[in-house]
Design a protein around this motif. Sequence first.
Motif: not given
Length: 363
Positions: A181, A118-120
């Motif tokens: 976010g 998630y999110n790299e």
Amino acid sequence: MYDLKLRGERASILADALLSVPTRPYQKRSLEAALGLFLDLKTKKALHRAHTVSASALSRLLNVYEWDTSECWASLVQAQWDALLLAARRRHHPRLRLCVDLTSVPKTGRDLPFVRVYNEVYGLHLVVLYAVYRDLKFPVGYRVYRGKGTPSPVRLALDLLTTVPAEVSHRFDVWVLADSGFESAAFLQGVRDLGFDFVVGVRSTRRTDHRGHVTVADCEHGSWVNLANWPWETLTLARVDRGERTFFSVASHLLSGDIVAREGRQRWAIESFFKEAKHGFGLNRFALRTAQGLDRWVLLVFAAFTLSMLCRADTLSLEQAAEVAARVALPLLVVQRLALQVWREEEFLRQHGYSLTLSRCKT
């Protein structure tokens, strides 16, 4: 001084409540040793580093033994809310800040529970609710983001906010703080449905309801705006310049831009907690292979942080507060540690003509 003494008593009561949950004496000993380990900020959190019990005993405590973790969570969260309510007594319209954010704990290996990209970042992704009132700061809940096809971080954050007791909602002026976010219309509406105010970060490309393609980046600091996809309330916009970047946030109250920016900066309290939880209390050291083990590991992190916060004075660092918490909440374990340290040096003392005897005084 009285307030600090009262907090120390609450730390002792909380520790006793947690240790009373396991029904077997050996489980209680293991839980006590685990709490002691997590309160020792000078020691890396690895099971073999605990005193008085073996690594295998701690592994069984976290992964195998059937003790009621939910009861421990209930005791911990109740103690946190009670401490906040006590601190706010006799105060007029006290403001409680509830910070929500997602933190990622990078991990390697594929056998750990809930590990996703998630999110790299490949690892665990936790949405945390963090309560801040004056000098008291507690992590009061968490949820695990499990990836695509499961509840989103926004949904998990709103779920955490619904756990705030009605007594707390009625006693405090509650403000929810979050970064961009959590800028979605669903989150803003969910917060307002709960009766809370908010200061939430927004991206520079977030559109307003002005005619044409007008974004928040086109609006002045302190201006009143309506968001294009959430036009039901007029919000105050704040711009904060940090080097070459500009950050934006909106507040549900019509305040000055400077006040909104100042309120938004309070959100960084949760970032400080993430840093302390990972590098001091061992959140990033999790390596157990069961979902139950993860939940109990996080419980120990949150409990150790809470005990330290209850024992923290203005002159103490968090590490020093954790040492005080261990002495206040786990005195017998501290005595056992000292005794073990002495017995390890028994041969050295004998070589220099010393004979040492330990005995417990009756009180």
